[in-house]
Scaffold this motif. Structure first.
Motif, PDB file in Angstrom:
ATOM      1  N   ARG A  82      60.311  11.133  25.195  1.00  0.00           N
ATOM      2  CA  ARG A  82      58.916  10.936  24.791  1.00  0.00           C
ATOM      3  C   ARG A  82      58.828  10.323  23.402  1.00  0.00           C
ATOM      4  O   ARG A  82      57.986   9.469  23.135  1.00  0.00           O
ATOM      5  CB  ARG A  82      58.165  12.270  24.828  1.00  0.00           C
ATOM      6  CG  ARG A  82      57.728  12.685  26.209  1.00  0.00           C
ATOM      7  CD  ARG A  82      56.704  13.817  26.164  1.00  0.00           C
ATOM      8  NE  ARG A  82      57.177  15.007  25.482  1.00  0.00           N
ATOM      9  CZ  ARG A  82      57.823  16.008  26.069  1.00  0.00           C
ATOM     10  NH1 ARG A  82      58.086  15.958  27.350  1.00  0.00           N
ATOM     11  NH2 ARG A  82      58.209  17.058  25.373  1.00  0.00           N
ATOM     12  N   ALA A  83      59.695  10.748  22.512  1.00  0.00           N
ATOM     13  CA  ALA A  83      59.690  10.210  21.147  1.00  0.00           C
ATOM     14  C   ALA A  83      60.058   8.732  21.153  1.00  0.00           C
ATOM     15  O   ALA A  83      59.446   7.928  20.447  1.00  0.00           O
ATOM     16  CB  ALA A  83      60.660  10.991  20.259  1.00  0.00           C
ATOM     17  N   ARG A  84      61.065   8.352  21.959  1.00  0.00           N
ATOM     18  CA  ARG A  84      61.443   6.932  22.060  1.00  0.00           C
ATOM     19  C   ARG A  84      60.297   6.101  22.623  1.00  0.00           C
ATOM     20  O   ARG A  84      60.003   5.016  22.133  1.00  0.00           O
ATOM     21  CB  ARG A  84      62.678   6.777  22.952  1.00  0.00           C
ATOM     22  CG  ARG A  84      63.979   7.066  22.256  1.00  0.00           C
ATOM     23  CD  ARG A  84      65.158   6.604  23.097  1.00  0.00           C
ATOM     24  NE  ARG A  84      65.208   7.213  24.412  1.00  0.00           N
ATOM     25  CZ  ARG A  84      65.836   8.343  24.711  1.00  0.00           C
ATOM     26  NH1 ARG A  84      66.481   8.991  23.769  1.00  0.00           N
ATOM     27  NH2 ARG A  84      65.834   8.815  25.938  1.00  0.00           N
ATOM     28  N   LYS A  85      59.637   6.632  23.641  1.00  0.00           N
ATOM     29  CA  LYS A  85      58.528   5.919  24.270  1.00  0.00           C
ATOM     30  C   LYS A  85      57.380   5.735  23.273  1.00  0.00           C
ATOM     31  O   LYS A  85      56.789   4.664  23.176  1.00  0.00           O
ATOM     32  CB  LYS A  85      58.052   6.700  25.491  1.00  0.00           C
ATOM     33  CG  LYS A  85      57.123   5.964  26.392  1.00  0.00           C
ATOM     34  CD  LYS A  85      56.816   6.845  27.599  1.00  0.00           C
ATOM     35  CE  LYS A  85      56.193   6.083  28.710  1.00  0.00           C
ATOM     36  NZ  LYS A  85      55.891   6.940  29.862  1.00  0.00           N
ATOM     37  N   SER A  86      57.067   6.787  22.523  1.00  0.00           N
ATOM     38  CA  SER A  86      56.001   6.727  21.538  1.00  0.00           C
ATOM     39  C   SER A  86      56.336   5.722  20.441  1.00  0.00           C
ATOM     40  O   SER A  86      55.477   4.944  20.011  1.00  0.00           O
ATOM     41  CB  SER A  86      55.786   8.113  20.935  1.00  0.00           C
ATOM     42  OG  SER A  86      54.863   8.056  19.880  1.00  0.00           O
ATOM     43  N   ARG A  87      57.586   5.728  19.994  1.00  0.00           N
ATOM     44  CA  ARG A  87      58.015   4.796  18.953  1.00  0.00           C
ATOM     45  C   ARG A  87      57.912   3.354  19.449  1.00  0.00           C
ATOM     46  O   ARG A  87      57.438   2.476  18.736  1.00  0.00           O
ATOM     47  CB  ARG A  87      59.452   5.113  18.558  1.00  0.00           C
ATOM     48  CG  ARG A  87      59.901   4.476  17.287  1.00  0.00           C
ATOM     49  CD  ARG A  87      61.283   4.955  16.845  1.00  0.00           C
ATOM     50  NE  ARG A  87      61.540   6.337  17.210  1.00  0.00           N
ATOM     51  CZ  ARG A  87      62.644   6.758  17.824  1.00  0.00           C
ATOM     52  NH1 ARG A  87      63.609   5.942  18.102  1.00  0.00           N
ATOM     53  NH2 ARG A  87      62.784   8.024  18.133  1.00  0.00           N
ATOM     54  N   PHE A  88      58.309   3.110  20.694  1.00  0.00           N
ATOM     55  CA  PHE A  88      58.224   1.764  21.253  1.00  0.00           C
ATOM     56  C   PHE A  88      56.771   1.306  21.348  1.00  0.00           C
ATOM     57  O   PHE A  88      56.452   0.166  21.014  1.00  0.00           O
ATOM     58  CB  PHE A  88      58.883   1.720  22.644  1.00  0.00           C
ATOM     59  CG  PHE A  88      58.748   0.383  23.319  1.00  0.00           C
ATOM     60  CD1 PHE A  88      59.534  -0.677  22.919  1.00  0.00           C
ATOM     61  CD2 PHE A  88      57.825   0.188  24.339  1.00  0.00           C
ATOM     62  CE1 PHE A  88      59.416  -1.902  23.526  1.00  0.00           C
ATOM     63  CE2 PHE A  88      57.687  -1.035  24.942  1.00  0.00           C
ATOM     64  CZ  PHE A  88      58.491  -2.090  24.549  1.00  0.00           C
TER      65      PHE A  88
END
Length: 146
Positions: A82-88
């Motif tokens: 989720r953190a990677r998706k949010s950052r992207f």
């Protein structure tokens, strides 16, 4: 203190719970090693708890701890995804806004730079934080240089 008197004073139906609770205490306090296991087995034999019963409890506890560890790892992996998706998504939005602002300035030949800068400053102010302060500063620079 006579150990046999202590064992005789301990009711038969509470001997296994005492050994089991001692096992749980040793594991939760991270003190369960080979020496502690040997001492626990010796205590169990002194109070009449079979080694097979104690080993079964050890296996059940180990499988429960493995299941909890696997669940915690899955939760951690989901949080990282989720953190990677949010950052992207955040980077994509910033890149898109930069592209649109640059395109507007290029199309109008720089005549709309003060208006675009004001828009950037407004968006940056809404975002807040360091990004917002940077966007406000960029907007002010563009507004004064146009």
């Amino acid at each position: 203190v006579d150990p046999d008197a202590l064992v005789q004073a301990l009711p038969v139906d509470s001997r296994w719970p005492v050994v089991r609770d001692l096992l749980l205490l040793l594991v939760t306090e991270q003190r369960y090693c080979a020496r502690a296991r040997a001492a626990l087995h010796r205590l169990g034999s002194c109070v009449g708890v079979r080694s097979a019963q104690l080993e079964l409890a050890e296996r059940a506890l180990a499988s429960q701890l493995k299941a909890e560890l696997a669940e915690a790892q899955q939760t951690q992996q989901a949080q990282q995804a989720r953190a990677r998706k949010s950052r992207f998504k955040r980077y994509a939005m910033i890149g898109g806004a930069t592209l649109v602002g640059g395109t507007l300035i290029a199309i109008t030949g720089g005549l709309a730079a003060p208006a675009v800068a004001g828009g950037i400053a407004a968006i940056g102010g809404a975002m807040g934080g360091v990004m917002g302060a940077g966007a406000v500063g960029l907007g002010a620079f563009l507004a004064t240089s146009g």
